[in-house]
Design an enzyme around this catalytic site. Structure first.
Site, PDB file in Angstrom:
ATOM      1  N   THR A 124     -44.254  -5.028  16.761  1.00  0.00           N
ATOM      2  CA  THR A 124     -44.793  -3.673  16.902  1.00  0.00           C
ATOM      3  C   THR A 124     -44.100  -2.895  18.004  1.00  0.00           C
ATOM      4  O   THR A 124     -43.637  -3.479  18.997  1.00  0.00           O
ATOM      5  CB  THR A 124     -46.306  -3.761  17.221  1.00  0.00           C
ATOM      6  OG1 THR A 124     -46.781  -2.483  17.666  1.00  0.00           O
ATOM      7  CG2 THR A 124     -46.572  -4.757  18.340  1.00  0.00           C
ATOM      8  N   GLU A 126     -45.608  -1.257  20.056  1.00  0.00           N
ATOM      9  CA  GLU A 126     -46.458  -1.395  21.250  1.00  0.00           C
ATOM     10  C   GLU A 126     -45.866  -2.398  22.243  1.00  0.00           C
ATOM     11  O   GLU A 126     -46.282  -2.450  23.400  1.00  0.00           O
ATOM     12  CB  GLU A 126     -47.877  -1.815  20.855  1.00  0.00           C
ATOM     13  CG  GLU A 126     -48.667  -0.722  20.161  1.00  0.00           C
ATOM     14  CD  GLU A 126     -49.129   0.396  21.095  1.00  0.00           C
ATOM     15  OE1 GLU A 126     -49.367   0.126  22.281  1.00  0.00           O
ATOM     16  OE2 GLU A 126     -49.252   1.546  20.628  1.00  0.00           O
ATOM     17  N   TYR A 148     -53.390  -6.141  22.967  1.00  0.00           N
ATOM     18  CA  TYR A 148     -52.702  -6.217  21.674  1.00  0.00           C
ATOM     19  C   TYR A 148     -51.198  -6.364  21.873  1.00  0.00           C
ATOM     20  O   TYR A 148     -50.561  -7.255  21.306  1.00  0.00           O
ATOM     21  CB  TYR A 148     -53.004  -4.958  20.849  1.00  0.00           C
ATOM     22  CG  TYR A 148     -52.150  -4.808  19.610  1.00  0.00           C
ATOM     23  CD1 TYR A 148     -52.387  -5.573  18.471  1.00  0.00           C
ATOM     24  CD2 TYR A 148     -51.103  -3.890  19.563  1.00  0.00           C
ATOM     25  CE1 TYR A 148     -51.605  -5.436  17.328  1.00  0.00           C
ATOM     26  CE2 TYR A 148     -50.311  -3.747  18.422  1.00  0.00           C
ATOM     27  CZ  TYR A 148     -50.568  -4.524  17.317  1.00  0.00           C
ATOM     28  OH  TYR A 148     -49.777  -4.393  16.185  1.00  0.00           O
ATOM     29  N   LYS A 152     -48.881  -9.652  20.970  1.00  0.00           N
ATOM     30  CA  LYS A 152     -47.741  -9.506  20.062  1.00  0.00           C
ATOM     31  C   LYS A 152     -46.423  -9.892  20.747  1.00  0.00           C
ATOM     32  O   LYS A 152     -45.466 -10.293  20.087  1.00  0.00           O
ATOM     33  CB  LYS A 152     -47.663  -8.066  19.539  1.00  0.00           C
ATOM     34  CG  LYS A 152     -48.691  -7.752  18.450  1.00  0.00           C
ATOM     35  CD  LYS A 152     -48.314  -8.391  17.127  1.00  0.00           C
ATOM     36  CE  LYS A 152     -49.094  -7.817  15.962  1.00  0.00           C
ATOM     37  NZ  LYS A 152     -48.646  -8.383  14.669  1.00  0.00           N
TER      38      LYS A 152
END
Length: 341
Positions: A124, A126, A148, A152
């Protein structure tokens, strides 16, 4: 049963694959996005799509399913994927998004499929969080800003580790934000399109958002699942950034959504007191609520997918304006048929 899973299943079935999907057990049906892919949707009779109950927190079931199916390709799209909620469910997010990926990789090893399976990990944008360079590409340093993102990050590196330690064909697709009418209702883009649809139909007057100035690189999930597949068709496993290269703010997403239903939004006030007023009617349709802000914000994400363009011959097809229109139109149709949806 997710947004990406449903588009990917569609894509693979059209290519003649037999698709096996893992779904979490729930007391209510959670297969709404893939119902049309059943051989008989009314009776939920399976054809080339077969579903298995399982969970990324349960390594035994993963080994059992992988050993039974013996897949040639595995796409790990499973995650607690809501960034804001990951602050409230931090441990669960780490278990599913981080350790869950390890459990899948270990299951591949346990089943003796290291040399025969290709593995795709849904990474991601992010990961970039507090961005260290603009735009972000495969070599940009990571700086996650949420549980999150941090979970990840573990998943990203454990995939790299298995690739280098065991010669597993494993890749990370570092996908920037991708949306669609199938996006979950509590993600900001879908929240906007749903609310605008309800306002258009007279079912709602006003809705609240968080940071209007957060800027994102938004593409269409349908385009992005093709990139996932392309990554597994290469000769050598490599990680790729998938993005449009365009940046738009939440504010702009709101404006374009309203424009599509014939309303012009004018902004008044500052910070938490800011409101979006309809120029034509004078009604306030948008307010700001601090509860939707993240404890640590990601202000700006912009991807550079030059490597994917060159090596995968991939490029996005759906424009930002087309994406917004498609989402609003789909939600107008949805709310017209079911105002409580």
């Amino acid at each position: 049963s997710s947004q990406d899973g449903s588009y990917l299943a569609e894509f693979l079935l059209e290519k003649g694959y037999e698709v096996h999907g893992i779904v979490r057990r729930s007391s209510s049906f959670n297969t709404g996005r893939i119902e049309h892919l059943y051989k008989n949707p009314q009776a939920h009779i399976e054809g080339n799509m077969k579903l298995h109950y399982g969970d990324l927190t349960d390594s035994t079931c993963l080994v059992k399913i992988i050993n039974e199916v013996k897949p040639s390709e595995i796409y790990n799209l499973g995650a607690q994927s809501h960034v804001k909620i990951s602050f409230d469910l931090a441990e669960y997010t780490a278990d599913v998004d981080g350790v869950g990926t390890l459990r899948l990789l270990d299951a591949i090893k346990t089943c003796g499929l290291i040399n025969s399976v290709k593995f795709y990990q849904a990474s991601t944008s992010e990961l970039f969080g507090k961005v260290q360079e603009i735009p972000q590409k495969e070599t940009t340093p990571f700086y996650p800003r949420s549980p999150y993102g941090a979970a990840k990050l573990y998943a990203y590196w454990i995939v790299v580790n298995f690739r280098e330690a065991y010669n597993l064909f494993a890749v990370n697709g570092i996908l920037f934000n991708h949306e669609s009418p199938r996006r979950g209702a509590n993600f900001v883009t879908r929240k906007i399109s749903r609310s605008v649809a309800k306002i258009h139909l007279g079912q709602l007057d006003c809705f609240s958002l968080g940071n209007l100035d957060a800027k994102r690189d938004w593409g269409h999930a349908r385009d992005y699942v093709e990139a996932m597949w392309l990554m597994l068709q290469t000769d050598e496993p490599e990680d790729f950034v998938i993005a449009t290269g365009e940046v738009h703010s939440v504010r702009e997403f709101v404006e374009k959504s309203f424009k599509h239903i014939g309303k012009t939004i004018v902004w008044e006030g500052k910070n938490e007191n800011e409101v979006g007023r309809c120029k034509e009617t004078g009604k306030i349709h948008v307010t700001v609520n601090h509860k939707y802000y993240r404890p640590t914000e990601v202000d700006f994400l912009q991807g550079d997918c030059t490597k994917a363009r060159q090596k995968l011959n991939w490029k996005p097809r759906v424009t930002f304006d087309e994406l917004v229109r498609e989402m609003v139109d789909a939600d107008v149709e949805l709310m017209r048929n079911n105002p409580n949806a």
